[in-house]
Design an enzyme around this catalytic site. Structure first.
Site, PDB file in Angstrom:
ATOM      1  N   ARG A 130       0.863  -1.181   0.000  1.00 23.81           N
ATOM      2  CA  ARG A 130       0.000   0.000   0.000  1.00 23.81           C
ATOM      3  C   ARG A 130       0.897   1.228   0.000  1.00 23.81           C
ATOM      4  NH1 ARG A 130       2.466   1.861   3.763  1.00 23.81           N
ATOM      5  NH2 ARG A 130       0.956   3.531   3.791  1.00 23.81           N
ATOM      6  N   GLY A 131       0.248   2.415  -0.146  1.00 25.06           N
ATOM      7  CA  GLY A 131       1.031   3.640  -0.316  1.00 25.06           C
ATOM      8  C   GLY A 131       1.105   3.910  -1.813  1.00 25.06           C
ATOM      9  N   ALA A 132       0.806   5.148  -2.209  1.00 23.70           N
ATOM     10  CA  ALA A 132       0.615   5.458  -3.629  1.00 23.70           C
ATOM     11  C   ALA A 132       1.779   5.017  -4.538  1.00 23.70           C
ATOM     12  CB  ALA A 132       0.308   6.951  -3.785  1.00 23.70           C
ATOM     13  N   ASN A 140      -5.570  12.425   0.489  1.00 19.98           N
ATOM     14  CA  ASN A 140      -4.641  11.603   1.274  1.00 19.98           C
ATOM     15  C   ASN A 140      -5.453  10.804   2.294  1.00 19.98           C
ATOM     16  OD1 ASN A 140      -1.853  10.818   1.840  1.00 19.98           O
ATOM     17  ND2 ASN A 140      -2.117  11.875   3.792  1.00 19.98           N
ATOM     18  N   LYS A 141      -4.774  10.012   3.072  1.00 16.92           N
ATOM     19  CA  LYS A 141      -5.413   9.123   4.041  1.00 16.92           C
ATOM     20  C   LYS A 141      -6.469   9.853   4.872  1.00 16.92           C
ATOM     21  CE  LYS A 141      -5.072   5.638   4.417  1.00 16.92           C
ATOM     22  NZ  LYS A 141      -6.106   4.782   3.748  1.00 16.92           N
ATOM     23  N   ARG A 197      -7.608  -0.254  -6.542  1.00 18.59           N
ATOM     24  CA  ARG A 197      -7.726   0.882  -5.612  1.00 18.59           C
ATOM     25  C   ARG A 197      -7.845   2.161  -6.447  1.00 18.59           C
ATOM     26  NH1 ARG A 197      -4.202   1.112  -0.421  1.00 18.59           N
ATOM     27  NH2 ARG A 197      -6.102   2.110   0.286  1.00 18.59           N
ATOM     28  N   ASP A 215      -2.133  10.952  -2.183  1.00 17.24           N
ATOM     29  CA  ASP A 215      -2.481   9.873  -3.121  1.00 17.24           C
ATOM     30  C   ASP A 215      -2.859  10.431  -4.485  1.00 17.24           C
ATOM     31  OD1 ASP A 215      -2.869   8.575  -0.358  1.00 17.24           O
ATOM     32  OD2 ASP A 215      -2.772   6.936  -1.811  1.00 17.24           O
TER      33      ASP A 215
HETATM   34  O1  MRU Z   1      -4.434   3.214   2.248  1.00 12.74           O
HETATM   35  P1  MRU Z   1      -2.954   3.423   2.118  1.00 12.74           P
HETATM   36  O2  MRU Z   1      -2.177   2.867   3.248  1.00 12.74           O
HETATM   37  O3  MRU Z   1      -2.457   2.965   0.758  1.00 12.74           O
HETATM   38  O4  MRU Z   1      -2.784   4.995   2.154  1.00 12.74           O
HETATM   39  C1  MRU Z   1      -1.509   5.569   2.078  1.00 12.74           C
HETATM   40  C2  MRU Z   1      -1.528   7.039   2.203  1.00 12.74           C
HETATM   41  O5  MRU Z   1      -2.550   7.651   2.334  1.00 12.74           O
HETATM   42  C3  MRU Z   1      -0.228   7.752   2.053  1.00 12.74           C
HETATM   43  O6  MRU Z   1      -0.243   8.922   2.790  1.00 12.74           O
HETATM   44  C4  MRU Z   1      -0.033   8.080   0.572  1.00 12.74           C
HETATM   45  O7  MRU Z   1      -0.092   6.922  -0.226  1.00 12.74           O
HETATM   46  C5  MRU Z   1       1.153   8.841   0.232  1.00 12.74           C
HETATM   47  S1  MRU Z   1       2.662   8.340   0.966  1.00 12.74           S
HETATM   48  C6  MRU Z   1       3.582   7.532  -0.086  1.00 12.74           C
END
Ligand code: MRU
Length: 346
Positions: free
Chosen positions: A44-46, A245-246, A87, A235
């Site tokens: 996970r993480g963009a 973002n999250k 996603r 994201d």
């Molecule tokens: O749901 P996730 O864990 O994929 O969400 C991740 C985030 O929201 C991060 O802040 C985002 O991807 C940027 S950090 C590389």
């Protein structure tokens, strides 16, 4: 190891669902398994999702029994559609898929094996570039952190959210490596607890002073003068600077403004989506209700309770002090700066 790696037809990744209790490496040879791993958040993480999608297409190309270029392209497009559906919010996913498909389309008049070779090389390039871009971004952002700062961060934006090094956490790492004394407030980040599970794990490994807090503590810390800077990832950033973002990021940005604290988003230019005029058009992923009703295997709510579980929110650009990219820090008005940064890399 890196969060994700290619090894001769095998994709290896850290199973982030099991951290910090277990450090488990899983491996896949079929793009459908990679799609499931993205959806179920093994990875996970963009930026990490983007790299995973690229390696997924490389697996598809390698496993394809197609005899002609047209047939390989058809297989790749089908695989890209499957990967794309996993996603919806992080634009790095479609960015990487498009880059891979472009590579395949470009390979005209070539043998199928050459297309496979080109796609594996492109996926590897996407992964390698991510690490290099993160390091440039971190060097740009580190100037925001002064000696003695208390930095608040949300979710996980570290090596685990990328191929390696990280976005917002990369900035924190670089400032720490520069010898600045700093301390990080880590939001636990309900419901998936990426802060408590992953960011805390990373910062403790890097020996960076940190304290884990419940998400609800952030406002209290800001109001009582215990936060100098808020650093988060992104994201997807719309053309006007609105930042998805999250979930919970918007609340932090509003609190930061109320308390006169600078709020920066750190993201590579691959996270900028100039096709969307504002954050209004960003699709917000909704995830399973069990993420809210349970912590791990433990139920915490009455059976059958109605749940709403948006995984991301949008912070309007008026709350964003600046956006740190590998091309430099962009300040308001964001539109021209984002266009310039994106233009520099496309
Ligand atoms: O749901 P996730 O864990 O994929 O969400 C991740 C985030 O929201 C991060 O802040 C985002 O991807 C940027 S950090 C590389």
């Amino acid at each position: 190891m890196r969060t994700i790696e290619w090894d001769d037809g095998v994709v290896r990744m850290i199973d982030q669902r099991q951290l910090p209790q277990e450090y488990v490496i899983v491996q896949f040879t079929d793009y459908r398994e990679v799609a499931r791993a993205i959806k179920e958040m093994y990875i996970r993480g963009a930026p990490a999702i983007g790299a995973a999608a690229a390696f997924g297409l490389a697996l598809c190309a390698r496993g394809s029994v197609a005899k002609t270029r047209a047939e390989v392209l058809a297989d790749l497009e089908e695989a890209a559609a499957t990967l794309h559906k996993t996603r919806p919010t992080a634009v790095n996913l479609s960015w990487a898929l498009e880059r891979m498909l472009e590579q395949a389309r470009k390979a005209q008049h070539t043998q199928v094996e050459q297309i496979v070779h080109a796609l594996v090389a492109e996926a590897q390039r996407i992964a390698d570039e991510d690490v290099e871009v993160n390091q440039r971004m971190a060097a740009n952002g580190a100037e925001l952190i002064e000696d003695g700062y208390n930095v608040l961060t949300h979710c996980n934006t570290g090596a685990l959210a990328t191929v390696d090094y990280g976005t917002a956490l990369g900035v924190i790492r670089t400032a720490h490596e520069q010898g600045k004394r700093l301390h990080v407030w880590v939001d636990e980040t309900r419901p998936r607890l990426q802060g408590a599970r992953l960011t805390a794990w990373e910062l403790m490994r890097y020996d960076i002073p940190m304290t884990l807090i419940a998400d609800n503590a952030a406002g209290h810390l800001m109001r009582t003068g215990q936060v100098d800077l808020v650093l988060v990832g992104a994201d997807r950033v719309a053309a006007n600077g609105d930042v998805a973002n999250k979930i919970g990021t918007y609340k932090l940005a509003v609190l930061a403004r109320e308390n006169g604290i600078p709020f920066y988003s750190v993201c590579p230019t691959s996270t900028i989506d100039l096709s969307l005029p504002s954050g209004e058009q960003i699709t917000i992923e909704e995830r399973d209700s069990t993420e809210v009703t349970h912590i791990g295997e433990v139920g915490i709510a009455p059976e059958g309770v109605p749940v709403f579980n948006p995984a991301f929110d949008v912070t309007p650009h008026r709350y964003v002090t600046g956006i740190v990219t590998e091309e430099g820090i962009i300040y308001p008005p964001f539109a021209p700066g984002l266009r310039r940064a994106k233009g520099a890399t496309s």
